[in-house]
Design a protein around this motif. Structure first.
Motif, PDB file in Angstrom:
ATOM      1  N   THR A  58       5.215  -0.633  -5.319  1.00 34.33           N
ATOM      2  CA  THR A  58       5.757   0.045  -6.490  1.00 34.33           C
ATOM      3  C   THR A  58       7.021   0.796  -6.073  1.00 34.33           C
ATOM      4  O   THR A  58       7.224   1.063  -4.881  1.00 34.33           O
ATOM      5  CB  THR A  58       4.756   1.065  -7.070  1.00 34.33           C
ATOM      6  N   PRO A  59       7.869   1.191  -7.037  1.00 37.79           N
ATOM      7  CA  PRO A  59       9.039   1.997  -6.680  1.00 37.79           C
ATOM      8  C   PRO A  59       8.655   3.292  -5.961  1.00 37.79           C
ATOM      9  O   PRO A  59       9.310   3.692  -4.993  1.00 37.79           O
ATOM     10  CB  PRO A  59       9.706   2.284  -8.025  1.00 37.79           C
ATOM     11  N   ASN A  60       7.572   3.943  -6.412  1.00 43.05           N
ATOM     12  CA  ASN A  60       7.153   5.204  -5.796  1.00 43.05           C
ATOM     13  C   ASN A  60       6.654   4.987  -4.369  1.00 43.05           C
ATOM     14  O   ASN A  60       6.988   5.753  -3.459  1.00 43.05           O
ATOM     15  CB  ASN A  60       6.057   5.861  -6.638  1.00 43.05           C
ATOM     16  N   GLN A  61       5.828   3.950  -4.177  1.00 48.34           N
ATOM     17  CA  GLN A  61       5.320   3.665  -2.827  1.00 48.34           C
ATOM     18  C   GLN A  61       6.458   3.387  -1.870  1.00 48.34           C
ATOM     19  O   GLN A  61       6.485   3.863  -0.740  1.00 48.34           O
ATOM     20  CB  GLN A  61       4.358   2.471  -2.875  1.00 48.34           C
ATOM     21  N   LEU A  62       7.426   2.596  -2.312  1.00 48.83           N
ATOM     22  CA  LEU A  62       8.558   2.250  -1.440  1.00 48.83           C
ATOM     23  C   LEU A  62       9.404   3.481  -1.147  1.00 48.83           C
ATOM     24  O   LEU A  62       9.744   3.752   0.015  1.00 48.83           O
ATOM     25  CB  LEU A  62       9.404   1.165  -2.109  1.00 48.83           C
ATOM     26  N   ASN A  63       9.732   4.240  -2.180  1.00 54.94           N
ATOM     27  CA  ASN A  63      10.570   5.424  -2.001  1.00 54.94           C
ATOM     28  C   ASN A  63       9.905   6.445  -1.077  1.00 54.94           C
ATOM     29  O   ASN A  63      10.545   6.988  -0.158  1.00 54.94           O
ATOM     30  CB  ASN A  63      10.873   6.056  -3.353  1.00 54.94           C
ATOM     31  N   THR A  64       8.631   6.710  -1.312  1.00 55.76           N
ATOM     32  CA  THR A  64       7.926   7.715  -0.511  1.00 55.76           C
ATOM     33  C   THR A  64       7.857   7.301   0.959  1.00 55.76           C
ATOM     34  O   THR A  64       8.089   8.105   1.857  1.00 55.76           O
ATOM     35  CB  THR A  64       6.500   7.932  -1.057  1.00 55.76           C
ATOM     36  N   THR A  65       7.548   6.032   1.195  1.00 55.89           N
ATOM     37  CA  THR A  65       7.431   5.552   2.576  1.00 55.89           C
ATOM     38  C   THR A  65       8.781   5.548   3.280  1.00 55.89           C
ATOM     39  O   THR A  65       8.898   6.019   4.417  1.00 55.89           O
ATOM     40  CB  THR A  65       6.822   4.135   2.603  1.00 55.89           C
ATOM     41  N   VAL A  66       9.799   5.016   2.620  1.00 49.18           N
ATOM     42  CA  VAL A  66      11.127   4.926   3.253  1.00 49.18           C
ATOM     43  C   VAL A  66      11.709   6.315   3.483  1.00 49.18           C
ATOM     44  O   VAL A  66      12.320   6.580   4.531  1.00 49.18           O
ATOM     45  CB  VAL A  66      12.074   4.062   2.403  1.00 49.18           C
ATOM     46  N   LYS A  67      11.514   7.219   2.534  1.00 50.95           N
ATOM     47  CA  LYS A  67      12.005   8.590   2.702  1.00 50.95           C
ATOM     48  C   LYS A  67      11.417   9.223   3.956  1.00 50.95           C
ATOM     49  O   LYS A  67      12.130   9.845   4.757  1.00 50.95           O
ATOM     50  CB  LYS A  67      11.625   9.422   1.470  1.00 50.95           C
ATOM     51  N   ASP A  68      10.108   9.042   4.154  1.00 52.10           N
ATOM     52  CA  ASP A  68       9.435   9.624   5.318  1.00 52.10           C
ATOM     53  C   ASP A  68       9.912   8.957   6.604  1.00 52.10           C
ATOM     54  O   ASP A  68      10.183   9.621   7.613  1.00 52.10           O
ATOM     55  CB  ASP A  68       7.922   9.479   5.164  1.00 52.10           C
ATOM     56  N   LEU A  69      10.019   7.642   6.587  1.00 47.31           N
ATOM     57  CA  LEU A  69      10.481   6.932   7.782  1.00 47.31           C
ATOM     58  C   LEU A  69      11.910   7.321   8.135  1.00 47.31           C
ATOM     59  O   LEU A  69      12.236   7.573   9.298  1.00 47.31           O
ATOM     60  CB  LEU A  69      10.384   5.419   7.571  1.00 47.31           C
ATOM     61  N   ASP A 128      -3.303  -5.705   3.889  1.00 43.47           N
ATOM     62  CA  ASP A 128      -3.399  -5.346   5.313  1.00 43.47           C
ATOM     63  C   ASP A 128      -3.533  -3.838   5.547  1.00 43.47           C
ATOM     64  O   ASP A 128      -2.878  -3.260   6.416  1.00 43.47           O
ATOM     65  CB  ASP A 128      -2.182  -5.882   6.083  1.00 43.47           C
ATOM     66  N   ALA A 129      -4.420  -3.221   4.777  1.00 40.83           N
ATOM     67  CA  ALA A 129      -4.595  -1.770   4.872  1.00 40.83           C
ATOM     68  C   ALA A 129      -5.058  -1.329   6.259  1.00 40.83           C
ATOM     69  O   ALA A 129      -4.653  -0.270   6.752  1.00 40.83           O
ATOM     70  CB  ALA A 129      -5.588  -1.295   3.810  1.00 40.83           C
ATOM     71  N   ALA A 130      -5.889  -2.134   6.913  1.00 39.40           N
ATOM     72  CA  ALA A 130      -6.498  -1.709   8.179  1.00 39.40           C
ATOM     73  C   ALA A 130      -5.514  -1.620   9.327  1.00 39.40           C
ATOM     74  O   ALA A 130      -5.773  -0.934  10.320  1.00 39.40           O
ATOM     75  CB  ALA A 130      -7.633  -2.672   8.557  1.00 39.40           C
ATOM     76  N   GLN A 131      -4.366  -2.296   9.210  1.00 43.58           N
ATOM     77  CA  GLN A 131      -3.442  -2.330  10.345  1.00 43.58           C
ATOM     78  C   GLN A 131      -2.200  -1.463  10.140  1.00 43.58           C
ATOM     79  O   GLN A 131      -1.343  -1.388  11.027  1.00 43.58           O
ATOM     80  CB  GLN A 131      -3.021  -3.771  10.645  1.00 43.58           C
ATOM     81  N   GLN A 132      -2.089  -0.789   9.006  1.00 41.20           N
ATOM     82  CA  GLN A 132      -0.921   0.042   8.751  1.00 41.20           C
ATOM     83  C   GLN A 132      -1.190   1.493   9.140  1.00 41.20           C
ATOM     84  O   GLN A 132      -2.331   1.954   9.133  1.00 41.20           O
ATOM     85  CB  GLN A 132      -0.510  -0.050   7.281  1.00 41.20           C
ATOM     86  N   VAL A 133      -0.107   2.198   9.469  1.00 39.69           N
ATOM     87  CA  VAL A 133      -0.202   3.614   9.832  1.00 39.69           C
ATOM     88  C   VAL A 133       0.837   4.402   9.036  1.00 39.69           C
ATOM     89  O   VAL A 133       1.828   3.850   8.557  1.00 39.69           O
ATOM     90  CB  VAL A 133       0.033   3.837  11.342  1.00 39.69           C
ATOM     91  N   THR A 134       0.600   5.706   8.914  1.00 39.15           N
ATOM     92  CA  THR A 134       1.561   6.555   8.231  1.00 39.15           C
ATOM     93  C   THR A 134       2.825   6.703   9.073  1.00 39.15           C
ATOM     94  O   THR A 134       2.796   6.516  10.302  1.00 39.15           O
ATOM     95  CB  THR A 134       0.983   7.953   7.983  1.00 39.15           C
TER      96      THR A 134
END
Length: 364
Positions: A27-38, A237-243
């Motif tokens: 989603t736009p929110n998921q992408l924005n939140t993740t990229v902002k943090d990274l 692939d939820a099990a292999q991802q990390v924050t």
């Protein structure tokens, strides 16, 4: 192959290249939140799946091209570069249209030379980095063939991604690392940048650090690794991802070792050890040669007595005892099993040659 190294890409080849981001753009929110943090943690290269080739139907296969404008927005907003997977010429066309910075070809596509050639044809006249994942099965020739096809299309910014190989016997990893295959690729093409994908090798978060460290110890050029702001609830692939926070700590904890040293004492001692290894290898090969001569002698004896080559009870005894002997000598029993599988195959071949010379019927 005419390939540019990372320095020639305009990157610092002395520092590992890290590409991080969600398995799938959701989603736009998921992408924005993740990229902002990274981005806030210094990650400049982001990955995200737009089209997701899945093994079985009715699985989440990505949101498709509606994600491309979202990617454009986060690229501009956070000043990052973005990588996506492409599996056909249409994907390439849309990726170029939306200013994607790097493409990768996935393991399921690499196995199909027709698909790779179609992608290569669509890239002619384009200057964009392309990374190619190893094929699903451990086939170095297929991997090299895919790299050659894309290179012949004029792509010089080319890299390999080691994501492991399918192996139903592996009880630890989602995809077996089988390190010797990417190392052989690097041996043949030293200029080729090679990244490791610990996410797809491991399949589980808790294994990521050890595999990433192994890749660095083997002098890989970087990592492509999955990160999601809420990995437990990821759509794929939820099990292999990390924050991003966990990923930052993982990267910080990696030990990046020097590929060489000017220390004369170290060089002298290492050379001495290598000379000893060379001597042991010569002795090992001499012993192996003696063993094969005995195998041939056994084959001649079987021929004279009209006995079949393959003796199940004998092979069972060898296959059971050698790993035990190896364990007593502090050797990995799985390695010994693999070694004796090869020895057994060669032994059968030697005895087949003896049987064929006489026309004796073989039984297997």
């Amino acid at each position: 192959m005419d390939i540019l190294n990372l320095n020639e890409w305009g990157l610092d080849a002395k520092a590992p290249l890290y590409i991080a981001g969600p398995c799938s753009v959701e989603t736009p929110n998921q992408l924005n939140t993740t990229v902002k943090d990274l981005a806030s943690r210094g990650f400049k290269w982001i990955r995200g799946g737009v089209w997701k080739p899945r093994t079985r139907p009715n699985s989440f296969e990505g949101v498709g091209e509606i994600a491309l404008p979202w990617i454009q927005e986060v690229k501009e907003k956070y000043q990052v570069q973005f990588a996506i997977e492409v599996a056909n010429p249409y994907h390439v066309q849309k990726a170029l249209e939306y200013g994607i910075d790097l493409l990768w070809i996935g393991a399921r596509t690499t196995v199909n030379p027709f698909a790779v050639q179609e992608i290569a044809d669509s890239l002619k006249g384009v200057d964009i980095p392309v990374m190619i994942k190893n094929p699903v099965n451990p086939d170095l020739a297929l991997w090299i063939g895919a790299l050659e096809r894309i290179n012949q299309a004029g792509i010089k910014k080319l890299a390999g991604i080691h994501r492991g190989f399918s192996n139903f016997n592996d009880q630890v990893y989602r995809n077996s690392p089988t390190w010797q295959i990417p190392l052989e690729l690097k041996t043949r093409y030293p200029n080729l940048p090679l990244l490791n994908d610990p996410s797809h090798i491991c399949g589980k978060r808790d294994l990521l650090a050890s595999v990433a460290q192994m890749a660095m110890d083997l002098n890989f050029d970087g990592l492509i690794i999955e990160s999601h702001f809420d990995p437990v609830n990821a759509w794929s692939d939820a099990a292999q991802q990390v924050t991003p926070e966990v990923l930052e700590k993982l990267i910080q904890d990696l030990q990046i070792r020097s590929t060489s040293t000017e220390n004369p004492i170290f060089q002298s001692q290492l050379e001495l050890i290598r000379e000893q290894i060379d001597q042991v290898d010569r002795e090992f090969l001499e012993t192996l040669s003696r063993r094969m001569k005995l195998v041939e002698k056994a084959g001649e004896y079987k021929k004279l007595n009209n006995v079949a080559i393959f003796q199940m009870e004998r092979w069972k005894k060898v296959f059971e005892t050698r790993p035990e002997w190896g364990t007593a000598l502090h050797l990995n029993p799985d390695f010994i099993k693999e070694l004796y599988q090869l020895v057994h195959t060669e032994s059968i071949k030697k005895q087949e040659e003896i049987m064929e010379n006489t026309g004796l019927q073989k039984e297997k």
